[in-house]
Design a protein around this motif. Structure first.
Motif, PDB file in Angstrom:
ATOM      1  N   MET A   1       0.841  -1.197   0.000  1.00  0.00           N
ATOM      2  CA  MET A   1       0.000   0.000   0.000  1.00  0.00           C
ATOM      3  C   MET A   1       0.879   1.251   0.000  1.00  0.00           C
ATOM      4  N   THR A   2       0.455   2.231  -0.736  1.00  0.00           N
ATOM      5  CA  THR A   2       1.186   3.481  -0.861  1.00  0.00           C
ATOM      6  C   THR A   2       1.039   4.304   0.414  1.00  0.00           C
ATOM      7  N   ASP A   3       2.119   4.953   0.784  1.00  0.00           N
ATOM      8  CA  ASP A   3       2.146   5.794   1.973  1.00  0.00           C
ATOM      9  C   ASP A   3       1.581   7.176   1.630  1.00  0.00           C
ATOM     10  N   PRO A   4       0.588   7.660   2.378  1.00  0.00           N
ATOM     11  CA  PRO A   4       0.001   8.967   2.076  1.00  0.00           C
ATOM     12  C   PRO A   4       1.004  10.112   2.188  1.00  0.00           C
ATOM     13  N   ARG A   5       1.994   9.982   3.069  1.00  0.00           N
ATOM     14  CA  ARG A   5       3.018  11.039   3.177  1.00  0.00           C
ATOM     15  C   ARG A   5       3.850  11.111   1.904  1.00  0.00           C
ATOM     16  N   ARG A   6       4.074   9.965   1.293  1.00  0.00           N
ATOM     17  CA  ARG A   6       4.829   9.931   0.040  1.00  0.00           C
ATOM     18  C   ARG A   6       4.030  10.598  -1.085  1.00  0.00           C
ATOM     19  N   ILE A   7       2.743  10.368  -1.110  1.00  0.00           N
ATOM     20  CA  ILE A   7       1.890  11.017  -2.110  1.00  0.00           C
ATOM     21  C   ILE A   7       1.911  12.529  -1.895  1.00  0.00           C
ATOM     22  N   ALA A   8       1.751  12.979  -0.652  1.00  0.00           N
ATOM     23  CA  ALA A   8       1.762  14.416  -0.348  1.00  0.00           C
ATOM     24  C   ALA A   8       3.087  15.046  -0.762  1.00  0.00           C
ATOM     25  N   ALA A   9       4.197  14.375  -0.501  1.00  0.00           N
ATOM     26  CA  ALA A   9       5.512  14.890  -0.886  1.00  0.00           C
ATOM     27  C   ALA A   9       5.640  14.974  -2.404  1.00  0.00           C
ATOM     28  N   SER A  10       5.123  13.990  -3.104  1.00  0.00           N
ATOM     29  CA  SER A  10       5.165  13.997  -4.567  1.00  0.00           C
ATOM     30  C   SER A  10       4.320  15.127  -5.125  1.00  0.00           C
ATOM     31  N   ILE A  11       3.147  15.331  -4.552  1.00  0.00           N
ATOM     32  CA  ILE A  11       2.273  16.423  -4.990  1.00  0.00           C
ATOM     33  C   ILE A  11       2.985  17.759  -4.790  1.00  0.00           C
ATOM     34  N   ALA A  12       3.600  17.932  -3.625  1.00  0.00           N
ATOM     35  CA  ALA A  12       4.306  19.182  -3.326  1.00  0.00           C
ATOM     36  C   ALA A  12       5.462  19.419  -4.296  1.00  0.00           C
ATOM     37  N   SER A  13       6.151  18.355  -4.701  1.00  0.00           N
ATOM     38  CA  SER A  13       7.267  18.538  -5.632  1.00  0.00           C
ATOM     39  C   SER A  13       6.777  18.821  -7.051  1.00  0.00           C
ATOM     40  N   LEU A  14       5.626  18.272  -7.428  1.00  0.00           N
ATOM     41  CA  LEU A  14       5.078  18.513  -8.765  1.00  0.00           C
ATOM     42  C   LEU A  14       4.443  19.899  -8.896  1.00  0.00           C
ATOM     43  N   TYR A  15       3.966  20.429  -7.797  1.00  0.00           N
ATOM     44  CA  TYR A  15       3.256  21.706  -7.814  1.00  0.00           C
ATOM     45  C   TYR A  15       3.916  22.682  -6.841  1.00  0.00           C
ATOM     46  N   PRO A  16       4.988  23.363  -7.259  1.00  0.00           N
ATOM     47  CA  PRO A  16       5.734  24.255  -6.353  1.00  0.00           C
ATOM     48  C   PRO A  16       4.913  25.432  -5.831  1.00  0.00           C
ATOM     49  N   GLU A  17       3.795  25.753  -6.492  1.00  0.00           N
ATOM     50  CA  GLU A  17       2.963  26.852  -6.002  1.00  0.00           C
ATOM     51  C   GLU A  17       2.375  26.547  -4.622  1.00  0.00           C
ATOM     52  N   ILE A  18       2.308  25.277  -4.263  1.00  0.00           N
ATOM     53  CA  ILE A  18       1.812  24.900  -2.935  1.00  0.00           C
ATOM     54  C   ILE A  18       2.704  25.506  -1.856  1.00  0.00           C
ATOM     55  N   ALA A  19       4.001  25.267  -1.946  1.00  0.00           N
ATOM     56  CA  ALA A  19       4.938  25.816  -0.958  1.00  0.00           C
ATOM     57  C   ALA A  19       5.049  27.328  -1.093  1.00  0.00           C
ATOM     58  N   ARG A  20       5.068  27.811  -2.322  1.00  0.00           N
ATOM     59  CA  ARG A  20       5.223  29.248  -2.563  1.00  0.00           C
ATOM     60  C   ARG A  20       4.098  30.046  -1.900  1.00  0.00           C
TER      61      ARG A  20
ATOM     62  N   LEU B   1      -8.378  11.670  -5.258  1.00  0.00           N
ATOM     63  CA  LEU B   1      -7.309  11.298  -6.171  1.00  0.00           C
ATOM     64  C   LEU B   1      -7.349   9.785  -6.299  1.00  0.00           C
ATOM     65  N   GLY B   2      -7.615   9.311  -7.503  1.00  0.00           N
ATOM     66  CA  GLY B   2      -7.685   7.874  -7.733  1.00  0.00           C
ATOM     67  C   GLY B   2      -6.350   7.191  -7.483  1.00  0.00           C
ATOM     68  N   LYS B   3      -6.406   5.927  -7.164  1.00  0.00           N
ATOM     69  CA  LYS B   3      -5.183   5.165  -6.868  1.00  0.00           C
ATOM     70  C   LYS B   3      -4.199   5.209  -8.037  1.00  0.00           C
ATOM     71  N   ASP B   4      -4.692   5.079  -9.280  1.00  0.00           N
ATOM     72  CA  ASP B   4      -3.806   5.131 -10.450  1.00  0.00           C
ATOM     73  C   ASP B   4      -3.163   6.510 -10.582  1.00  0.00           C
ATOM     74  N   ASP B   5      -3.945   7.563 -10.335  1.00  0.00           N
ATOM     75  CA  ASP B   5      -3.397   8.920 -10.389  1.00  0.00           C
ATOM     76  C   ASP B   5      -2.355   9.132  -9.298  1.00  0.00           C
ATOM     77  N   ALA B   6      -2.603   8.577  -8.118  1.00  0.00           N
ATOM     78  CA  ALA B   6      -1.636   8.695  -7.031  1.00  0.00           C
ATOM     79  C   ALA B   6      -0.328   8.012  -7.403  1.00  0.00           C
TER      80      ALA B   6
END
Length: 88
Positions: free
Chosen positions: A1-20, A51-56
């Motif tokens: 099973m995928t770790d939700p923290r890993r998904i959140a970290a990936s989302i943050a790296s793909l979308y830098p406007e989140i941190a900005r 967010l669907g599992k495949d999208d995650a």
């Protein structure tokens, strides 16, 4: 099973406007839908989207998630840009 923290970290790296813009992102398993529930927060504002599992899995591989990107853009536009409540 995928770790939700890993998904959140990936989302943050793909979308830098989140941190900005100082937006917090959390990811939790939604047992009812079988998807992940992604929640973005800034001050008193929050937006949750599925967010669907495949999208995650695609996010973890570094592939942008188009539907999630739209939701992030809406959050930034509605609460950061139009209200001026997020750092730039």
């Amino acid at each position: 099973m995928t770790d939700p923290r890993r998904i959140a970290a990936s989302i943050a790296s793909l979308y830098p406007e989140i941190a900005r813009h100082g937006i917090a992102v959390s990811v939790a398993d939604d047992p009812v839908s079988g998807d992940w529930l992604v929640t973005m927060r800034h001050k008193d504002h929050a937006l949750s989207t599925h967010l669907g599992k495949d999208d995650a899995d695609a996010c973890i591989r570094g592939v942008q998630c188009a539907s999630l990107g739209v939701q992030i853009g809406r959050f930034v536009e509605n609460y950061c840009l139009s209200l001026g409540e997020c750092p730039t």
